[in-house]
Design an enzyme around this catalytic site. Structure first.
Site, PDB file in Angstrom:
ATOM      1  CD1 TRP A   1       0.214   0.292   3.400  1.00 23.62           C
ATOM      2  CD2 TRP A   1      -0.321  -1.821   2.918  1.00 23.62           C
ATOM      3  NE1 TRP A   1       0.651  -0.491   4.433  1.00 23.62           N
ATOM      4  CE2 TRP A   1       0.333  -1.797   4.174  1.00 23.62           C
ATOM      5  CE3 TRP A   1      -0.749  -3.055   2.399  1.00 23.62           C
ATOM      6  CZ2 TRP A   1       0.565  -2.947   4.918  1.00 23.62           C
ATOM      7  CZ3 TRP A   1      -0.508  -4.204   3.142  1.00 23.62           C
ATOM      8  CH2 TRP A   1       0.132  -4.138   4.390  1.00 23.62           C
TER       9      TRP A   1
ATOM     10  CD  GLU B   1      -3.471   3.226   7.887  1.00 22.74           C
ATOM     11  OE1 GLU B   1      -3.675   2.744   9.007  1.00 22.74           O
ATOM     12  OE2 GLU B   1      -2.340   3.557   7.496  1.00 22.74           O
TER      13      GLU B   1
ATOM     14  CD  GLN C   1      -8.711  -4.498  16.846  1.00 24.45           C
ATOM     15  OE1 GLN C   1      -8.027  -5.077  17.665  1.00 24.45           O
ATOM     16  NE2 GLN C   1      -9.516  -3.509  17.164  1.00 24.45           N
ATOM     17  CB  THR C   2      -5.032  -7.725  11.001  1.00 27.32           C
ATOM     18  OG1 THR C   2      -6.416  -7.800  11.377  1.00 27.32           O
ATOM     19  CG2 THR C   2      -4.658  -9.026  10.340  1.00 27.32           C
TER      20      THR C   2
ATOM     21  CG  LEU D   1      -8.519  -9.883   7.148  1.00 28.98           C
ATOM     22  CD1 LEU D   1      -8.909  -8.743   6.227  1.00 28.98           C
ATOM     23  CD2 LEU D   1      -7.187  -9.569   7.814  1.00 28.98           C
ATOM     24  N   GLY D   2     -11.357 -11.453  10.636  1.00 27.87           N
ATOM     25  CA  GLY D   2     -12.092 -11.188  11.881  1.00 27.87           C
ATOM     26  C   GLY D   2     -12.658  -9.772  11.927  1.00 27.87           C
TER      27      GLY D   2
ATOM     28  CE1 TYR E   1      -2.962   5.855  12.454  1.00 29.89           C
ATOM     29  CE2 TYR E   1      -4.573   4.215  11.756  1.00 29.89           C
ATOM     30  CZ  TYR E   1      -3.300   4.735  11.715  1.00 29.89           C
ATOM     31  OH  TYR E   1      -2.361   4.145  10.904  1.00 29.89           O
TER      32      TYR E   1
ATOM     33  CG  ASP F   1      -0.779   3.935  15.201  1.00 32.02           C
ATOM     34  OD1 ASP F   1       0.084   4.653  15.758  1.00 32.02           O
ATOM     35  OD2 ASP F   1      -0.481   3.040  14.398  1.00 32.02           O
TER      36      ASP F   1
ATOM     37  CB  CYS G   1      16.137   4.525  18.771  1.00 25.56           C
ATOM     38  SG  CYS G   1      14.844   5.750  18.526  1.00 25.56           S
TER      39      CYS G   1
HETATM   40 FE1  SF4 Z   1      11.707   4.562  21.834  1.00 25.52          FE
HETATM   41 FE2  SF4 Z   1      14.113   4.050  22.859  1.00 25.52          FE
HETATM   42 FE3  SF4 Z   1      13.856   5.480  20.623  1.00 25.52          FE
HETATM   43 FE4  SF4 Z   1      13.134   6.505  22.948  1.00 25.52          FE
HETATM   44  S1  SF4 Z   1      15.191   5.912  22.332  1.00 25.52           S
HETATM   45  S2  SF4 Z   1      11.998   6.621  21.019  1.00 25.52           S
HETATM   46  S3  SF4 Z   1      12.315   4.701  23.952  1.00 25.52           S
HETATM   47  S4  SF4 Z   1      13.326   3.305  20.900  1.00 25.52           S
END
Ligand code: SF4
Length: 348
Positions: free
Chosen positions: A26, A39, A44-45, A82-83, A122, A140, A205
């Site tokens: 998509w 969406e 739920q899936t 899919l429910g 959402y 979400d 991250c």
């Molecule tokens: Fe999430 Fe950790 Fe990134 Fe903060 S640092 S946004 S807690 S993954």
């Protein structure tokens, strides 16, 4: 965390998203119709489970008018497994409104989208921002989790006020030139890095230098969500009525759980053989042989069915049921997955 600090996530988040976004069907061609269908299916899936359903659905019903006109049986068959079937019914209701009021297209504004059946804040935000480039947030569960960890917020995310507050924060930092990318980037980070279940991958991250939850060492404990009420357990007795290789099925009532779906006839409570015979008699069923089947369980969002099953061989077909053979059942009728364990005994 102030709005200014939250503003600082925009650039690193977008850069990360553009390099790491998963290729999803998509996303490749984000037309309003495709975004909408995906969406709704993704509620739920899981993404992997949705992919084949999405491909089949788009092939069979490629446009809003096609969806509006689809026979109910076809729609339910495309949704089978899919429910949460009310999602499919709402899709069709919304498609009919679009045909009547918007020339068979999704309206290109947030407020009109929000008025359509099955479309909440959402989903309206996701369609408006991804398909139409309108700068509105789409909050979400993923986005809520990421934001509460970023700001080290201890408020209950089940509280609608908290959700509203997060949506307002997002609206203030949303880049006007690429709101769809930003919203998807937040969801993607939540789905693949800032994952649920207490295991965020903070070391990889792109926002870790800006994240208050990480800095304070509390990211794993967030977000806070009040526990839902425990599910109600309902005992049911399910009957496989079989006559000359055909199975007796019927429609459920038009309101309540699994409204209007085809079902295996069932009765409330856990019936022993005697209680089952009484029920069969009430339906006008004269059994030749009745065999107890293994117990089965199905979990809905608020209810849990604990089922006792009986295979009932009949000489004659009583009225009040629709009789279908194995192939017709598999190809044309969609029965809720709650009955899967018993249906498999008939179709295998
Ligand atoms: Fe999430 Fe950790 Fe990134 Fe903060 S640092 S946004 S807690 S993954």
């Amino acid at each position: 965390m102030s709005t200014d600090t939250l503003l600082a996530i925009v650039e690193p988040l977008l850069t990360w998203y553009r390099q790491n976004a998963r290729i999803l069907p998509w996303r490749e061609e984000p037309t309003p119709y495709r975004v909408w269908i995906s969406e709704i299916m993704l509620q739920q899936t899981r993404v992997e489970a949705v992919k084949p359903y999405f491909a089949r659905f788009l092939e069979a019903l490629p446009t809003v008018p096609a969806l509006a006109q689809a026979p109910e049986q076809q729609l339910m068959k495309l949704w089978e497994g899919l429910g949460y079937y009310s999602r499919a019914r709402n899709l069709q209701r919304a498609a009919r409104v679009m045909v009547e009021q918007f020339d068979g297209t999704l309206p290109p504004d947030y407020e009109s989208l929000l008025k359509l059946p099955g479309i909440g804040p959402y989903t309206a935000g996701a369609i408006a921002s991804i398909a139409y480039g309108i700068p509105v947030p789409a909050v979400d569960g993923n986005v809520l989790r990421v934001v509460m960890r970023l700001i080290a917020g201890w408020d209950d995310i089940a509280d609608p006020n908290v959700k509203r507050d997060v949506a307002q924060r997002m609206a203030r930092v949303l880049p006007k030139d690429c709101p769809g990318d930003f919203n998807q980037a937040m969801m993607e980070l939540g789905a693949t890095v800032c994952v649920p279940g207490g295991e965020p991958k903070c070391l990889v991250c792109p926002l870790n230098a800006l994240c208050e939850g990480y800095r304070q060492g509390v990211a794993r404990e967030l977000p806070i969500k009040a526990k839902k009420k425990a599910r109600r357990v309902e005992e049911r007795t399910v009957f496989l009525l079989v006559c000359d290789g055909e199975l007796g099925i019927r429609r459920r009532p038009t309101t309540g759980l699994l409204a209007g779906m085809w079902e295996l006839p069932s009765a409330e409570g856990k019936r022993n053989l005697e209680g089952s015979m009484e029920q069969l008699q009430e339906w006008g069923v004269q059994p030749q042989e009745v065999k107890l089947m293994p117990a089965a369980k199905h979990i809905f969002s608020h209810v849990e069915w604990h089922m006792t099953g009986y295979w009932v061989d009949l000489k004659a077909r009583p009225e009040g049921f629709t009789w279908v053979g194995r192939e017709t059942l598999q190809q044309e009728y969609a029965l809720p997955s709650a009955f899967r364990a018993y249906l498999e005994a008939f179709t295998k």
